[in-house]
Design an enzyme around this catalytic site. Structure first.
Site: not given
Lengths: 176, 176
Positions: B121-123, B88, B86, B90, B125, B69-70
């Site tokens: 950190f992955v959430i 879209e 990602s 973010q 969004a 993940h970025p």
């Protein structure tokens, strides 16, 4: 030119994944997982960590790896959408220069193989040539599914080793 | 506009992987593995098959997923190298429109998080907003590694569900 293992071990995960993310075709998760196992004592340990991660996957996961591979001389080659590594490997084995008979045999056998197994024919193209690829494809179409799944994964590991050797100093080439 | 589950079940693996290969970010192997489990009775069964595949991975494999993940508002966003999904997500959470204080806080906390855990950190969004993301990032930095690994994977599954819902008719939206 290649990195030594100390340099590999010093990489943050982002750089590690950027550099090694395609040693197994389109499976950066494998590289990213194996970063947890650092430090690696040498090339062989790095290669073994990847191999062990693959071996521990369920059979569906191994089939998943195979399904991330392009066909040989298939639409990704013709459409220009191969990864750089695959393009070089397929070109090296003459897959971009088939005559029309070879091309139609390859297309027919690829379809037959995928229809039978539900994953593509995978072979380490750098370790063979055009004639042998066609022969193997024809022969392997007759295998049992489980045999062929295992055989495909063996080929994935050979491809992985050669891709790693292009990036990291290996013991064989390291005359200390 | 979305596919129904019968259409999903009829897809050859190549189309299945092309369409669903990024429901877990940069992990087409997961989608490709789950094709072995078809036919799916409905959306929930497809989602569950993905979730179960993830759960059966070793802990290093789960960390591998997170490392694919970025960063939020990180170099992939600024460099234009995010996947479409990602980008879209973010943008929807305002990650492409941080003021300078927010941007420096985000950068500092992302680094702190990665330094502490060895994964980003992955959430999800889409299910939150800028203020909450910054707050959660700050709070989650203080978790234990195992807790945070599990928490990140929960978020991966939420992201996956929303990406799937953009492609396949789900029971919630299917008024038969």
């Amino acid at each position: 030119m290649n990195m030594d293992i100390a340099a590999v071990n010093a990489l943050p995960y982002e750089d590690f994944v950027n550099i090694f993310g395609n040693v197994v075709e389109k499976c950066p998760i494998i590289t990213a997982a194996v970063w947890s196992r650092r430090p690696f004592v040498n090339f062989t340990a790095l290669e073994a960590a990847i191999s062990e991660f693959i071996d521990e996957l369920p059979e569906s996961g191994k089939e998943g790896i195979l399904r991330c591979h392009p066909d040989l001389a298939g639409r990704d080659l013709h459409g220009g959408t191969l990864t750089r590594e695959s393009r070089e490997e397929q070109a090296g084995a003459g897959m971009d220069a088939l005559n029309s008979v070879e091309a139609s045999n390859m297309a027919r056998l690829n379809e037959e193989y995928k229809e039978r197994f539900g994953f593509p024919f995978v072979i380490c193209a750098r370790m063979t040539d055009k004639a042998n690829i066609l022969r193997q494809l024809s022969e392997r179409c007759r295998n049992e599914r489980a045999v062929e799944r295992a055989r495909g994964i063996e080929e994935v590991k050979k491809i992985c080793r050669l891709r790693l050797q292009a990036l990291v100093v290996s013991e064989a080439s390291n005359k200390l």
